[in-house]
Design an enzyme around this catalytic site. Structure first.
Site, PDB file in Angstrom:
ATOM      1  N   HIS A 118      50.861 -85.747  51.694  1.00  0.00           N
ATOM      2  CA  HIS A 118      49.883 -84.578  51.160  1.00  0.00           C
ATOM      3  C   HIS A 118      50.411 -83.655  51.964  1.00  0.00           C
ATOM      4  CE1 HIS A 118      47.237 -86.569  48.126  1.00  0.00           C
ATOM      5  NE2 HIS A 118      47.433 -87.625  48.914  1.00  0.00           N
ATOM      6  N   GLU A 128      49.537 -80.492  51.586  1.00  0.00           N
ATOM      7  CA  GLU A 128      48.458 -79.444  52.033  1.00  0.00           C
ATOM      8  C   GLU A 128      47.447 -79.768  53.147  1.00  0.00           C
ATOM      9  OE1 GLU A 128      48.821 -81.713  49.616  1.00  0.00           O
ATOM     10  OE2 GLU A 128      47.124 -82.709  48.910  1.00  0.00           O
ATOM     11  N   GLY A 136      23.436 -61.612  49.209  1.00  0.00           N
ATOM     12  CA  GLY A 136      24.548 -62.554  49.489  1.00  0.00           C
ATOM     13  C   GLY A 136      25.653 -61.985  49.542  1.00  0.00           C
ATOM     14  N   VAL A 137      26.885 -62.827  49.977  1.00  0.00           N
ATOM     15  CA  VAL A 137      27.998 -62.226  50.161  1.00  0.00           C
ATOM     16  C   VAL A 137      28.731 -62.064  48.614  1.00  0.00           C
ATOM     17  CG1 VAL A 137      29.153 -64.406  50.278  1.00  0.00           C
ATOM     18  CG2 VAL A 137      30.637 -62.516  50.907  1.00  0.00           C
ATOM     19  N   ASP A 138      28.527 -62.763  47.750  1.00  0.00           N
ATOM     20  CA  ASP A 138      29.168 -62.510  46.470  1.00  0.00           C
ATOM     21  C   ASP A 138      28.660 -61.336  45.655  1.00  0.00           C
ATOM     22  OD1 ASP A 138      30.702 -65.016  47.100  1.00  0.00           O
ATOM     23  OD2 ASP A 138      29.207 -66.022  46.020  1.00  0.00           O
ATOM     24  N   SER A 139      27.472 -61.291  45.533  1.00  0.00           N
ATOM     25  CA  SER A 139      27.047 -59.990  45.044  1.00  0.00           C
ATOM     26  C   SER A 139      27.148 -58.953  45.639  1.00  0.00           C
ATOM     27  CB  SER A 139      25.556 -60.166  44.245  1.00  0.00           C
ATOM     28  OG  SER A 139      24.666 -60.177  45.550  1.00  0.00           O
ATOM     29  N   CYS A 184      51.896 -86.822  45.618  1.00  0.00           N
ATOM     30  CA  CYS A 184      51.265 -88.164  45.784  1.00  0.00           C
ATOM     31  C   CYS A 184      51.318 -88.948  44.369  1.00  0.00           C
ATOM     32  CB  CYS A 184      49.885 -88.227  46.359  1.00  0.00           C
ATOM     33  SG  CYS A 184      49.277 -89.845  46.650  1.00  0.00           S
ATOM     34  N   TYR A 185      50.177 -88.850  43.705  1.00  0.00           N
ATOM     35  CA  TYR A 185      50.298 -89.336  42.245  1.00  0.00           C
ATOM     36  C   TYR A 185      51.121 -88.479  41.461  1.00  0.00           C
ATOM     37  CZ  TYR A 185      48.770 -91.088  37.580  1.00  0.00           C
ATOM     38  OH  TYR A 185      48.827 -91.438  36.177  1.00  0.00           O
ATOM     39  N   SER A 191      21.880 -59.771  45.413  1.00  0.00           N
ATOM     40  CA  SER A 191      20.673 -60.647  46.139  1.00  0.00           C
ATOM     41  C   SER A 191      20.626 -60.498  47.731  1.00  0.00           C
ATOM     42  CB  SER A 191      20.964 -62.090  45.803  1.00  0.00           C
ATOM     43  OG  SER A 191      22.342 -62.334  46.330  1.00  0.00           O
TER      44      SER A 191
END
Ligand code: XMP
Length: 527
Positions: free
Chosen positions: A188, A190, A244-247, A102-103, A242
């Site tokens: 695009h 993507e 959560g998924v990341d930790s 595109c751009y 915590s």
């Protein structure tokens, strides 16, 4: 998003460290995406990763020297709304293929002597006619729908280029200079609305740039483990988990890599949801990771007494966390590292400078103060990659697909002053909402859902008696990036059921409302 509180604690330090992290074999074959602030830039990066190629997204202002140091095997210039943005002219002479989207295509055309004009804007689905080209290899059809979004177009091709696709109003909808391996797509590839868009990206990344598709979950895990071992040696690591998924993924990775050298702490700050420790039990029982639970609830709640201002709440909570971590770190000999669940969007959100990073979540200062070095094993991964790694490491679906929960926890969901009664009522209401979402198979269909306690009183009738009680607001949103979000269109029947249960089961609540604000202008959290 996620436990941002933890992961953004040290973002600035993370950025400065990122260049020094060891590079794996799969990472050494890399695509560079230069970002002109398109809404699709992150999507391009994700698509390239889906192809099994490692890539990074950097601002379009990246210098020629920095690009050389990065040593890309291919470069993609993203789209973008701002036609004043440019790129170093050396980008076309790095000796690697370049694809402008595109751009990015218009800029390439202009930079190399072609012309671009505002002409025949196209938005949405457009029929594209293609000619044989390496960029369109394995695409059997000559005509296909693609996604366009442009006001300007290339009106004159640079020398050495040929048009390899056109639409009814755009004669140069794609261009190629195969000799110099320079390509441009006005549409695009993507986005899923472009048919065979993924094949075009594959043709560029694998076919033209010759990247070996090594970036796969199993390799990511093996390579992270090797690099963690190299980095850490015989040192010990402190990691705040915590639930959560990341930790949790960081805990699982570090545990595999360094076993007993990892020390996990779970801080109960008195601001957690109902049954929060269950996620930690799962980590302990399923993966055999030892997690030390520190009950610091009194300390946090005392410090928060009579505080009503959201930013002040965040600051106080940040300082309390620091105090707890410092104390815990002192108890463990040889702790030199602090584990951190930073993920790639956290880094690029701030590095690109387009979208506003939630800087208020970043209280900073801990690593220097504690003299710890940072280890961030998942900082080059997107959320979906983190989830895949989590599944491969044996984390349960429940942990891997949990909604994000903010570091300051219920403190920013009890509006105004935080009292034990308000926390108790909120925990009950929130648990009912989440339980109903799960029972009705709706939990995974929304990105985040929770209850908020409002410090206003309203009149109701309970058991024929006037009841002057508090209000609970329910919030459920759909979003992929948490930077923008739409309220989730849950059915009236479902909401009625949840509201009835809350009013009947939570004694101090007389009224339930549903939040129908989108972000922006409203944020996801109420404080
Ligand atoms: P907002 O409210 O900014 O939230 O639209 C976007 C995402 O970030 C989470 N959030 C936080 N996470 N510390 C965190 O760790 C915070 O102070 C914080 N504030 C918001 C929010 O839950 C949502 O997922």
């Amino acid at each position: 998003m996620k436990q941002l509180f933890f992961s953004l604690f040290f973002l600035s330090a993370a950025l400065s460290l990122s260049a020094n992290q060891p590079q794996s074999h799969a990472q050494s074959q890399r695509i560079l995406i230069l970002d002109f602030q398109s809404q699709y830039s992150q999507l391009i990066a994700r698509r390239v990763r889906e192809l099994g190629a490692y890539c990074e997204l950097h601002p379009c202002s990246m210098s020629a020297d920095a690009i050389r140091v990065f040593a890309p095997q291919g470069i993609i210039l993203s789209g973008g709304p701002d036609s004043t943005l440019s790129v170093t002219q050396d980008v076309y002479n790095m000796g690697c293929p370049v694809l402008g989207i595109c751009y990015g295509m218009q800029l390439m055309a202009k930079d190399l002597g072609g012309a671009v004009q505002a002409k025949d804007a196209e938005f949405g689905h457009t029929q594209l006619h293609i000619k044989p080209s390496q960029l369109f290899a394995s695409i059997e059809t000559e005509q296909l729908p693609v996604w366009m979004s442009h006001n300007d177009q290339v009106t004159q091709l640079p020398d050495g280029f040929e048009a390899i696709a056109h639409t009814d109003t755009c004669p140069h909808a794609a261009m190629a200079n195969s000799e110099r391996t320079l390509y441009g797509l006005q549409f695009h590839p993507e986005v899923t609305n472009t048919q065979h868009g993924m094949q075009m990206l594959k043709n560029f990344v694998i076919g033209i740039c010759n990247i070996e598709p090594l970036w796969q979950t199993a390799d990511i895990i093996e390579e992270s483990i090797t690099s963690i071992r190299e980095q850490i040696g015989t040192d010990h690591v402190l990691l705040a988990v915590s639930g959560g998924v990341d930790s949790s993924v960081v805990a699982a990775l570090l545990h595999r890599a360094i076993g007993d050298q990892l020390h996990c702490v779970f801080v109960d700050n008195g601001l957690l949801r109902f049954d929060e420790h269950k996620a930690i039990d799962a980590l302990k029982n399923k993966l055999g990771i030892d997690v030390r639970c520190v009950d610091a609830s009194e300390q946090f709640l005392t410090a928060l007494q009579r505080v009503t201002e959201p930013e002040q709440k965040r600051k106080i909570i940040g300082h309390q966390f620091i105090a707890v971590f410092e104390k815990e770190a002192q108890k463990i000999p040889n702790v030199k590292w602090l584990g951190q669940g930073t993920i790639y969007p956290d880094i690029i959100e701030s590095a690109v400078g387009g979208a506003t990073i939630k800087s208020h979540h970043n209280v900073g200062g801990l690593p220097e103060k504690m003299q710890l070095k940072l280890i961030e094993p998942i900082k080059s991964l997107f959320k979906d990659e983190v989830r895949k790694v989590g599944v491969a490491l044996g984390l349960s679906h429940e942990i891997v697909y949990r909604h994000p929960f903010p570091g300051p926890g219920l403190a920013i969901r009890v509006l105004g002053e935080i009292t034990p009664d308000a926390l108790h009522a909120l925990r009950q209401a929130d648990a009912i909402f989440l339980e109903e979402l799960r029972t009705h198979d709706l939990y995974d269909s929304v990105a985040q859902a929770f209850a908020v306690f409002l410090p206003v009183k309203s009149v109701g009738v309970k058991g024929d008696i006037r009841h002057y009680g508090n209000v609970i607001a329910l919030r459920a949103v759909n979003t992929t990036d948490f930077m923008t979000a739409n309220w989730a269109d849950l059915s009236h029947e479902f909401l009625t059921r949840v509201a009835n249960r809350i009013i009947n089961e939570v004694s101090c609540i007389s009224r339930v409302t549903y939040d129908i604000s989108s972000k922006p202008p409203a944020t996801i959290e109420w404080e």
